[in-house]
Motif scaffolding. Structure first.
Motif, PDB file in Angstrom:
ATOM      1  N   ASN A  76      58.634 -46.279 -30.097  1.00  0.00           N
ATOM      2  CA  ASN A  76      57.342 -46.945 -29.876  1.00  0.00           C
ATOM      3  C   ASN A  76      57.284 -47.641 -28.524  1.00  0.00           C
ATOM      4  N   TYR A  77      58.347 -48.403 -28.218  1.00  0.00           N
ATOM      5  CA  TYR A  77      58.293 -49.201 -26.983  1.00  0.00           C
ATOM      6  C   TYR A  77      58.553 -48.359 -25.732  1.00  0.00           C
ATOM      7  N   ASP A  78      59.285 -47.278 -25.869  1.00  0.00           N
ATOM      8  CA  ASP A  78      59.406 -46.366 -24.718  1.00  0.00           C
ATOM      9  C   ASP A  78      58.014 -45.837 -24.353  1.00  0.00           C
ATOM     10  N   SER A 121      51.928 -48.966 -20.415  1.00  0.00           N
ATOM     11  CA  SER A 121      50.682 -49.743 -20.473  1.00  0.00           C
ATOM     12  C   SER A 121      50.911 -51.209 -20.869  1.00  0.00           C
ATOM     13  N   TYR A 122      52.169 -51.594 -21.130  1.00  0.00           N
ATOM     14  CA  TYR A 122      52.442 -52.930 -21.689  1.00  0.00           C
ATOM     15  C   TYR A 122      51.925 -54.060 -20.796  1.00  0.00           C
ATOM     16  N   ASP A 123      52.189 -53.990 -19.511  1.00  0.00           N
ATOM     17  CA  ASP A 123      51.778 -55.079 -18.612  1.00  0.00           C
ATOM     18  C   ASP A 123      50.257 -55.171 -18.501  1.00  0.00           C
ATOM     19  N   LEU A 179      52.183 -70.059 -22.144  1.00  0.00           N
ATOM     20  CA  LEU A 179      53.162 -70.158 -23.233  1.00  0.00           C
ATOM     21  C   LEU A 179      54.555 -69.724 -22.755  1.00  0.00           C
ATOM     22  N   ARG A 180      54.597 -68.698 -21.901  1.00  0.00           N
ATOM     23  CA  ARG A 180      55.898 -68.289 -21.322  1.00  0.00           C
ATOM     24  C   ARG A 180      56.504 -69.454 -20.527  1.00  0.00           C
ATOM     25  N   ALA A 181      55.649 -70.071 -19.705  1.00  0.00           N
ATOM     26  CA  ALA A 181      56.126 -71.176 -18.858  1.00  0.00           C
ATOM     27  C   ALA A 181      56.644 -72.329 -19.715  1.00  0.00           C
ATOM     28  N   ILE A 196      66.239 -62.521 -24.685  1.00  0.00           N
ATOM     29  CA  ILE A 196      66.461 -61.500 -25.718  1.00  0.00           C
ATOM     30  C   ILE A 196      65.148 -60.756 -26.016  1.00  0.00           C
ATOM     31  N   GLY A 197      65.195 -59.426 -25.941  1.00  0.00           N
ATOM     32  CA  GLY A 197      63.979 -58.624 -26.143  1.00  0.00           C
ATOM     33  C   GLY A 197      63.044 -58.819 -24.962  1.00  0.00           C
ATOM     34  N   CYS A 198      63.604 -58.651 -23.770  1.00  0.00           N
ATOM     35  CA  CYS A 198      62.914 -59.027 -22.518  1.00  0.00           C
ATOM     36  C   CYS A 198      61.737 -58.124 -22.184  1.00  0.00           C
ATOM     37  N   GLY A 226      60.115 -57.467 -18.591  1.00  0.00           N
ATOM     38  CA  GLY A 226      60.643 -58.525 -17.704  1.00  0.00           C
ATOM     39  C   GLY A 226      59.609 -59.552 -17.273  1.00  0.00           C
ATOM     40  N   LEU A 227      58.590 -59.787 -18.117  1.00  0.00           N
ATOM     41  CA  LEU A 227      57.526 -60.718 -17.720  1.00  0.00           C
ATOM     42  C   LEU A 227      57.987 -62.177 -17.687  1.00  0.00           C
ATOM     43  N   ASN A 228      59.111 -62.478 -18.342  1.00  0.00           N
ATOM     44  CA  ASN A 228      59.644 -63.858 -18.253  1.00  0.00           C
ATOM     45  C   ASN A 228      60.516 -64.054 -17.012  1.00  0.00           C
ATOM     46  N   LEU A 229      60.906 -62.961 -16.386  1.00  0.00           N
ATOM     47  CA  LEU A 229      61.903 -63.076 -15.301  1.00  0.00           C
ATOM     48  C   LEU A 229      61.470 -63.977 -14.143  1.00  0.00           C
ATOM     49  N   LEU A 264      68.032 -58.656 -22.083  1.00  0.00           N
ATOM     50  CA  LEU A 264      68.423 -57.546 -22.966  1.00  0.00           C
ATOM     51  C   LEU A 264      67.208 -56.974 -23.698  1.00  0.00           C
ATOM     52  N   ASP A 265      67.184 -55.654 -23.817  1.00  0.00           N
ATOM     53  CA  ASP A 265      66.166 -55.007 -24.647  1.00  0.00           C
ATOM     54  C   ASP A 265      66.752 -53.695 -25.186  1.00  0.00           C
ATOM     55  N   TYR A 266      66.200 -53.239 -26.320  1.00  0.00           N
ATOM     56  CA  TYR A 266      66.687 -51.980 -26.885  1.00  0.00           C
ATOM     57  C   TYR A 266      66.000 -50.775 -26.259  1.00  0.00           C
ATOM     58  N   GLY A 294      62.689 -47.528 -21.992  1.00  0.00           N
ATOM     59  CA  GLY A 294      61.421 -47.467 -21.258  1.00  0.00           C
ATOM     60  C   GLY A 294      61.000 -48.833 -20.761  1.00  0.00           C
ATOM     61  N   MET A 295      61.103 -49.843 -21.627  1.00  0.00           N
ATOM     62  CA  MET A 295      60.743 -51.215 -21.236  1.00  0.00           C
ATOM     63  C   MET A 295      61.715 -51.707 -20.154  1.00  0.00           C
ATOM     64  N   LEU A 296      63.000 -51.394 -20.333  1.00  0.00           N
ATOM     65  CA  LEU A 296      63.991 -51.833 -19.340  1.00  0.00           C
ATOM     66  C   LEU A 296      63.759 -51.187 -17.972  1.00  0.00           C
ATOM     67  N   GLY A 323      60.788 -61.693 -33.974  1.00  0.00           N
ATOM     68  CA  GLY A 323      60.061 -61.473 -35.225  1.00  0.00           C
ATOM     69  C   GLY A 323      60.050 -60.017 -35.660  1.00  0.00           C
ATOM     70  N   ILE A 324      60.220 -59.089 -34.709  1.00  0.00           N
ATOM     71  CA  ILE A 324      60.243 -57.674 -35.107  1.00  0.00           C
ATOM     72  C   ILE A 324      61.659 -57.099 -35.139  1.00  0.00           C
ATOM     73  N   VAL A 325      62.659 -57.917 -34.814  1.00  0.00           N
ATOM     74  CA  VAL A 325      64.037 -57.416 -34.874  1.00  0.00           C
ATOM     75  C   VAL A 325      64.401 -57.206 -36.346  1.00  0.00           C
ATOM     76  N   ASP A 326      64.881 -56.020 -36.648  1.00  0.00           N
ATOM     77  CA  ASP A 326      65.144 -55.645 -38.035  1.00  0.00           C
ATOM     78  C   ASP A 326      66.058 -56.668 -38.722  1.00  0.00           C
TER      79      ASP A 326
HETATM   80  C1  LIG Z   1      56.213 -57.432 -28.027  1.00  0.00           C
HETATM   81  S1  LIG Z   1      57.552 -56.990 -26.959  1.00  0.00           S
HETATM   82  C2  LIG Z   1      57.899 -58.548 -26.119  1.00  0.00           C
HETATM   83  C3  LIG Z   1      58.528 -58.322 -24.764  1.00  0.00           C
HETATM   84  C4  LIG Z   1      58.723 -59.568 -23.906  1.00  0.00           C
HETATM   85  N1  LIG Z   1      59.641 -60.506 -24.520  1.00  0.00           N
HETATM   86  C5  LIG Z   1      57.430 -60.240 -23.581  1.00  0.00           C
HETATM   87  O1  LIG Z   1      57.290 -61.434 -23.841  1.00  0.00           O
HETATM   88  O2  LIG Z   1      56.549 -59.592 -23.003  1.00  0.00           O
HETATM   89  C6  LIG Z   1      58.934 -56.854 -28.084  1.00  0.00           C
HETATM   90  C7  LIG Z   1      60.202 -56.355 -27.411  1.00  0.00           C
HETATM   91  O3  LIG Z   1      61.289 -56.484 -28.327  1.00  0.00           O
HETATM   92  C8  LIG Z   1      62.144 -55.367 -28.149  1.00  0.00           C
HETATM   93  N2  LIG Z   1      62.972 -55.224 -29.360  1.00  0.00           N
HETATM   94  C9  LIG Z   1      62.553 -55.029 -30.643  1.00  0.00           C
HETATM   95  N3  LIG Z   1      63.595 -54.965 -31.494  1.00  0.00           N
HETATM   96  C10 LIG Z   1      64.717 -55.117 -30.722  1.00  0.00           C
HETATM   97  C11 LIG Z   1      66.117 -55.151 -31.013  1.00  0.00           C
HETATM   98  N4  LIG Z   1      66.584 -55.001 -32.264  1.00  0.00           N
HETATM   99  N5  LIG Z   1      66.981 -55.354 -29.994  1.00  0.00           N
HETATM  100  C12 LIG Z   1      66.526 -55.525 -28.714  1.00  0.00           C
HETATM  101  N6  LIG Z   1      65.207 -55.484 -28.377  1.00  0.00           N
HETATM  102  C13 LIG Z   1      64.309 -55.292 -29.370  1.00  0.00           C
HETATM  103  C14 LIG Z   1      61.181 -54.209 -27.885  1.00  0.00           C
HETATM  104  O4  LIG Z   1      61.810 -53.117 -27.270  1.00  0.00           O
HETATM  105  C15 LIG Z   1      60.138 -54.898 -26.991  1.00  0.00           C
HETATM  106  O5  LIG Z   1      60.457 -54.762 -25.623  1.00  0.00           O
END
Ligand SMILES: C[S@@+](CC[C@H](N)C(=O)[O-])C[C@H]1O[C@@H](n2cnc3c(N)ncnc32)[C@H](O)[C@@H]1O
Length: 227
Positions: free
Chosen positions: A9-11, A16-18, A34-36, A53-55, A58-61, A77-79, A82-84, A126-129
């Motif tokens: 999904n995230y790849d 279009s994410y940004d 909110l990021r700030a 975590i789950g960067c 890189g919008l927080n960078l 770090l991100d899984y 594509g996002m990386l 919140g979406i990490v399994d």
């Molecule tokens: C809604 S995006 C948020 C991205 C960023 N933190 C931001 O504020 O824009 C969720 C991110 O979590 C990553 N993600 C989801 N589950 C993950 C996991 N188990 N390990 C690492 N990254 C994960 C996704 O790949 C995605 O880039």
């Protein structure tokens, strides 16, 4: 969300994410402020090390690089590869030499190094399994007295007001776009996951605080590791 779905999904979303962040999420929720605020809660100093975590792209960078300065270290770090890739492009274009991007699962946090002065995550945990595993690891990589800040959603449905009518449409868009899976949008499940997660964090950290945002659907949670 299962790891295979995160990747797929995230790849796909990476391109279009940004755009969505800037033209939809920012006007609706004031996402940059909110990021700030999240980075401010880390109380970072020049030369500090920080993990995002789950960067995503890189919008927080920019906030993190500014907070730790050239002598600091930023690990993100991100899984999703594509996002990386998008984050890598941002690092290259900005000329940052102190940012390391790591591909991996938030519940494992392999190859990130540490301990860190600050650990943060925005709209990802919140979406990490395996959320309990991810929170345990986030605390484990905190150095003594290090600070943790989490910005996320703990509700997917508003209890009252116009949002009650808008939510079903929003959920459909989030499902179809791949931002969230069906189970991610389960309000009761998400509330329970964060209730347990925050209980763990309150038991494990000191100087804990929490602020609501995005109506009452979101939160900023922070705390300090033991010295
Ligand atoms: C809604 S995006 C948020 C991205 C960023 N933190 C931001 O504020 O824009 C969720 C991110 O979590 C990553 N993600 C989801 N589950 C993950 C996991 N188990 N390990 C690492 N990254 C994960 C996704 O790949 C995605 O880039």
């Amino acid at each position: 969300m299962k790891l295979a779905d995160v990747q797929q999904n995230y790849d796909r979303l990476a391109r279009s994410y940004d755009f969505w962040n800037r033209w939809v999420a920012e006007p609706l929720t004031g996402i940059e402020a909110l990021r700030a605020q999240t980075v401010e809660r880390l109380e970072l100093q020049e030369g500090d090390s920080v993990l995002d975590i789950g960067c995503g792209t890189g919008l927080n960078l920019p906030y993190l690089v500014e907070a730790v300065g050239e002598s600091g270290r930023v690990v993100a770090l991100d899984y999703s590869e594509g996002m990386l890739a998008k984050a890598r492009e941002r690092v290259r274009q900005s000329g940052w030499s102190n940012v390391e991007l790591v591909q991996g699962d938030a519940a494992v946090l392999a190859d990130v190094g540490g301990p860190f002065d600050g650990v943060m995550s925005t709209w990802a945990l919140g979406i990490v399994d395996d959320l309990p595993g991810a929170l345990e690891r986030a605390v484990e990589v905190l150095g003594p007295g290090g600070r943790l800040a989490i910005l996320d959603l703990h509700r997917t449905r508003a209890e009252r007001g116009l949002r009650r009518c808008v939510d079903p449409v929003l959920h459909l868009v989030l499902r179809l776009s791949g931002v969230d899976s069906k189970e991610d949008l389960d309000d009761a499940r998400l509330r329970e996951r964060w209730q347990e997660g925050k209980t763990f964090l309150r038991q494990t950290l000191t100087n804990v605080g929490e602020e609501p945002n995005v109506g009452a659907s979101g939160f900023l949670f922070w705390g300090r590791g033991h010295t």
